[in-house]
Design an enzyme around this catalytic site. Structure first.
Site, short mmCIF file in Angstrom:
data_model
loop_
_atom_site.label_atom_id
_atom_site.label_comp_id
_atom_site.label_asym_id
_atom_site.label_seq_id
_atom_site.Cartn_x
_atom_site.Cartn_y
_atom_site.Cartn_z
CG ASN A 110 -1.99 1.23 1.26
OD1 ASN A 110 -2.55 1.60 0.36
ND2 ASN A 110 -2.05 1.85 2.54
CG HIS A 112 -0.52 5.94 4.98
ND1 HIS A 112 -2.13 6.11 5.12
CD2 HIS A 112 -0.32 7.04 5.87
CE1 HIS A 112 -2.46 6.74 5.88
NE2 HIS A 112 -1.32 7.60 6.50
C1 GRF Z 1 -2.97 8.73 -2.49
O1 GRF Z 1 -2.41 9.99 -1.82
C2 GRF Z 1 -2.70 7.57 -1.73
O2 GRF Z 1 -1.30 7.84 -0.66
C3 GRF Z 1 -3.81 7.37 -0.80
O3 GRF Z 1 -4.67 7.79 -1.76
C4 GRF Z 1 -4.29 8.70 -2.77
C5 GRF Z 1 -4.60 8.01 -3.99
O4 GRF Z 1 -4.58 8.81 -5.35
N1 GRF Z 1 -3.60 6.07 -0.33
P1 GRF Z 1 -4.37 7.98 -6.58
O5 GRF Z 1 -5.85 7.40 -6.75
O6 GRF Z 1 -3.24 7.11 -6.59
O7 GRF Z 1 -4.10 9.36 -7.47
#
Ligand code: GRF
Length: 220
Positions: A110, A112
């Site tokens: 994941n 974050h």
């Molecule tokens: C990102 O900031 C990621 O870290 C978080 O959700 C957001 C998703 O952005 N888990 P994207 O859909 O990848 O543009």
């Protein structure tokens, strides 16, 4: 010969991190195939990105399932149908249950948008500003049964500026996400990650330390 790496992506939104992974695979930086993108949101732009890149796109509607475990059972079934052996969460807005985690131990990653273990959960860019943190950043980690608690693979640091809004900080962090997520997947694909307790050891990795040096926390 080593088993081919087949990536399954779970995404709920715009999928810019997914795009960064697609770009790295297309550029030959990650030796893997992206087998499927699954979303819980039928009009997630991530699905569009999959279709544009001839990657299978599947929607699994949570409303059809009574329990999270049942939903995750369907996710597992779909990932297996596509022979996935690495799962990437990319803006996936659901908490994953043990049904999924136990099926892919140390094979779910994941990203974050905070420096874990600070600020797990949602709206973390806002929380970092409100808390008065001077630095924030992003964390790529293995997924375990907890929320944002799994072993950390790579982090990148950005400053929190006095005039930052949630959006400006999120944008600064996102730029780093697009850099370190593909990098972490590359290390996984090269078989260089091993988990020892809470710690991830990166084989032959001076870039581990260079990671921070290459990303000094300076004002843009
Ligand atoms: C990102 O900031 C990621 O870290 C978080 O959700 C957001 C998703 O952005 N888990 P994207 O859909 O990848 O543009």
């Amino acid at each position: 010969m080593a088993e081919e790496l087949k990536i399954g992506v779970l995404a709920s939104g715009r999928g810019s991190n997914f795009q960064a992974i697609i770009d790295a695979v297309t550029a030959g930086k990650i030796n893997a195939k992206i087998a499927v993108c699954i979303s819980d949101v039928k009009d997630a732009y991530a699905l569009e990105r999959a279709r544009k890149n001839l990657i299978a796109a599947e929607v699994i509607d949570p409303k059809v399932f009574q329990k999270r475990e049942d939903y995750d059972g369907k996710i597992v079934e779909t990932l297996k149908k596509h022979e996935v052996n690495l799962v990437l969460l990319a803006g996936y807005m659901r908490i994953v249950s043990p049904v999924l985690v136990e099926e892919f131990p140390k094979k779910i990653i994941n990203i974050h948008p905070a420096l874990l273990p600070s600020f797990p959960g949602l709206h973390v860019q806002r929380k970092a500003i409100e808390h008065g943190a001077r630095f924030s950043g992003c964390t790529v980690h293995f997924v375990d049964a907890g929320m944002d608690t799994g072993p950390i693979i790579i982090q990148a640091v950005v400053p929190v500026l006095q005039d930052d809004t949630e959006d400006s900080l999120a944008a600064r962090i996102l730029k780093q996400e697009h850099r370190i997520y593909p990098e972490a997947v590359r290390l996984f694909a090269e078989g260089r990650l091993s988990v020892q307790g809470r710690r991830v050891v990166i084989k032959g990795a001076p870039e581990c330390r260079d990671e921070f040096l290459a990303n000094p926390p300076v004002r843009e």
